[in-house]
Design a protein around this motif. Structure first.
Motif, mmCIF file in Angstrom:
data_model
loop_
_atom_site.group_PDB
_atom_site.id
_atom_site.type_symbol
_atom_site.label_atom_id
_atom_site.label_comp_id
_atom_site.label_asym_id
_atom_site.label_seq_id
_atom_site.Cartn_x
_atom_site.Cartn_y
_atom_site.Cartn_z
ATOM 1 N N LYS A 172 0.804 -1.225 0.000
ATOM 2 C CA LYS A 172 0.000 0.000 0.000
ATOM 3 C C LYS A 172 0.836 1.274 0.000
ATOM 4 C CE LYS A 172 -3.962 -2.139 2.311
ATOM 5 N NZ LYS A 172 -4.883 -2.110 3.479
ATOM 6 N N THR A 173 2.136 1.154 0.229
ATOM 7 C CA THR A 173 3.020 2.318 0.248
ATOM 8 C C THR A 173 4.286 2.011 -0.547
ATOM 9 O OG1 THR A 173 4.240 1.626 2.222
ATOM 10 C CG2 THR A 173 2.211 2.904 2.566
ATOM 11 N N GLN A 220 3.263 11.006 -7.368
ATOM 12 C CA GLN A 220 3.232 10.500 -5.999
ATOM 13 C C GLN A 220 4.292 11.155 -5.118
ATOM 14 O OE1 GLN A 220 3.568 6.264 -6.650
ATOM 15 N NE2 GLN A 220 1.732 6.304 -7.945
ATOM 16 N N VAL A 302 1.016 4.293 -2.198
ATOM 17 C CA VAL A 302 1.090 5.726 -1.915
ATOM 18 C C VAL A 302 2.532 6.144 -1.706
ATOM 19 C CG1 VAL A 302 0.398 7.533 -0.299
ATOM 20 C CG2 VAL A 302 -1.212 5.722 -0.924
ATOM 21 N N GLY A 307 -1.176 9.224 -3.546
ATOM 22 C CA GLY A 307 -1.326 7.966 -4.271
ATOM 23 C C GLY A 307 -1.856 8.189 -5.673
ATOM 24 N N SER A 309 -1.853 8.962 -9.889
ATOM 25 C CA SER A 309 -1.206 8.247 -10.991
ATOM 26 C C SER A 309 -1.510 8.951 -12.300
ATOM 27 C CB SER A 309 -1.686 6.793 -11.064
ATOM 28 O OG SER A 309 -3.045 6.722 -11.466
ATOM 29 N N GLN A 382 -8.619 4.266 -7.484
ATOM 30 C CA GLN A 382 -7.502 4.993 -8.081
ATOM 31 C C GLN A 382 -7.999 6.190 -8.883
ATOM 32 O OE1 GLN A 382 -4.017 4.260 -7.696
ATOM 33 N NE2 GLN A 382 -4.045 6.358 -8.460
ATOM 34 N N ARG A 385 -8.450 9.333 -6.959
ATOM 35 C CA ARG A 385 -7.249 9.993 -6.445
ATOM 36 C C ARG A 385 -6.664 11.007 -7.438
ATOM 37 N NH1 ARG A 385 -3.381 5.088 -4.321
ATOM 38 N NH2 ARG A 385 -4.736 4.159 -2.721
#
Length: 437
Positions: A172-173, A220, A302, A307, A309, A382, A385
């Protein structure tokens, strides 16, 4: 520099061609007095990923649905289709409607080569149904492109490989991504069959992909492609260095092998994870038994700042020299309608409409597709974001940037050039192109 000169020449040609066309239309030659259906020439690349014949099927379906407009399709190849369209338009022999990337091409916009949607029969209510990301097709207060579907960068991962090495969920990161990939690479090598935990698409045989991937990681890290006024390239910054240093570490630390195909390796089980736009799912599914039930999609890990893209996808545009804007608009409204866009989800093109503003039957179709495929939940997460900002920046000095990045991002990431030098070279080359706009 030769590509920049050619691009400038095409822009001048477009401006000249459409000044003449506007004059001709003003004198009355733009109207059609012939009997029978209006003919609309449509040039397109096969945007239905994985099934090249689908575009022709759609055109045939439209033609059979009514008798007022007849669409003549010219199907082009991706490798040179955009160039052929631009050359034809500059020569005054272009199509009435054609396929263009979301974000549109600044040369067309500045030259007046495109017709705004409000001149094609679109109302404010029509354009108001699109997702906010449709702002990527605006220019000087007007919308010029109708989105067929959107793309966003996501994480593709092999569920079977992650589970084999003890991971029950995708990273997740950035930190989790790197540690997960490193563990898979190391443990698989120790077991006698090395699997690369991660590969950046674009560091392989699909070099052009590095542009979209780089945009995701730069975003990011909190970076931008240009200043807010689009006049200065801004990649040689703290954010740019953070993104490139991170990407480079996968190769210096032997987590990823330079040159291995991300997509092909993913299908064969030699690559555990890679980033790209969600429509690559259509290619993954072609792997058949090699991939069936063995992979999934997650939002991008993220980074230090967000996070977000890349944003992409395809749109329809109409030329301002067209003699039948009514027919062009009718075809565009059909091909890019909510009903058709729901069908584009079959190749995982993202539905470009606000679900609260479409017919309930269309919403039910979209909801059904999402329920049937849980990967859509990650894709829509996504989507939420992202903003139009990077794609609006990217249309400025687009060709110069993409050419510069293909060479210098790869060189900086694989260690052929120092990070600062690679990023400065991009800014220098893009800056020269921005200065000419």
């Amino acid at each position: 520099m030769a590509p920049l000169r050619r691009r400038a020449a095409v822009a001048v040609s477009l401006a000249s061609a459409f000044a003449l066309a506007a004059s001709a239309c003003a004198s009355g030659s733009g109207s059609s007095g012939s009997a029978g259906p209006t003919t609309v020439k449509f040039w397109s690349m096969p945007y239905w990923i994985g099934q090249d014949g689908k575009v022709k099927e759609l055109v045939d379906e439209f033609n059979a649905s009514q008798d007022k407009v007849k669409v003549e399709l010219t199907l082009l190849e991706w490798k040179d289709g955009r160039d052929k369209i631009k050359q034809a338009v500059a020569a005054g022999k272009g199509p009435d409607v054609w396929l263009m990337n979301n974000g549109l091409d600044l040369d067309y916009l500045k030259s007046g080569a495109l017709t705004p949607l409000d001149k094609l029969g679109y109302t404010a209510a029509d354009t108001g149904r699109f997702l906010p990301l449709a702002k990527v097709n605006e220019y000087e207060g007007k919308m010029y492109g109708v989105p067929l579907s959107f793309d966003v960068g996501v994480l593709l991962y092999r569920t079977d490989i992650l589970q084999q090495y003890g991971f029950t969920a995708p990273p997740k990161t950035w930190d989790e991504l790197k540690s997960t990939a490193a563990a898979i690479t190391t443990k698989s090598a120790e077991a006698g069959k090395k699997v690369s935990g991660w590969q950046f698409k674009g560091m392989d045989d699909h070099l052009n992909a590095i542009n979209s991937v780089w945009e995701s990681f730069l975003c990011q890290a909190g970076g931008a492609l240009t200043t807010a006024d689009f006049k200065t390239s801004t990649q040689n910054t703290e954010a740019g260095r953070t993104a490139m240093d991170y990407m480079r570490s996968f190769y210096t630390e032997k987590i990823s092998p330079t040159g291995t195909s991300a997509l092909n390796g993913f299908i064969s089980g030699d690559v555990a994870m890679f980033p790209f736009n969600q429509s690559v799912i259509a290619n993954i599914k072609l792997g058949g038994a090699k991939t069936e039930g063995k992979w999934a999609v997650a939002p991008m890990p993220v980074g230090p700042k967000s996070g977000c893209s890349m944003v992409g996808g395809q749109s329809l545009v109409a030329g301002s020299a067209g003699k039948n804007p009514g027919g062009a608009g009718a075809f565009m409204r059909w091909l890019a309608s909510p009903e058709r866009s729901a069908r584009y989800m079959e190749y995982h093109g993202i539905f470009p409409y606000d679900l609260g503003k479409v017919d309930p039957a269309v919403k039910a179709t979209v909801d059904g597709k999402v329920k049937a495929d849980p990967n859509w939940n990650a894709i829509f997460e996504q989507l939420g974001r992202n903003t139009p900002d990077l794609l609006l920046q990217d249309r400025h000095a687009f060709q110069a940037r993409w050419d510069a990045q293909k060479a210098n991002i790869v060189a900086g990431v694989n260690g052929q050039a120092p990070v600062d030098k690679a990023l400065k070279t991009i800014d220098d080359l893009v800056g020269q192109a921005l200065a000419k706009e």
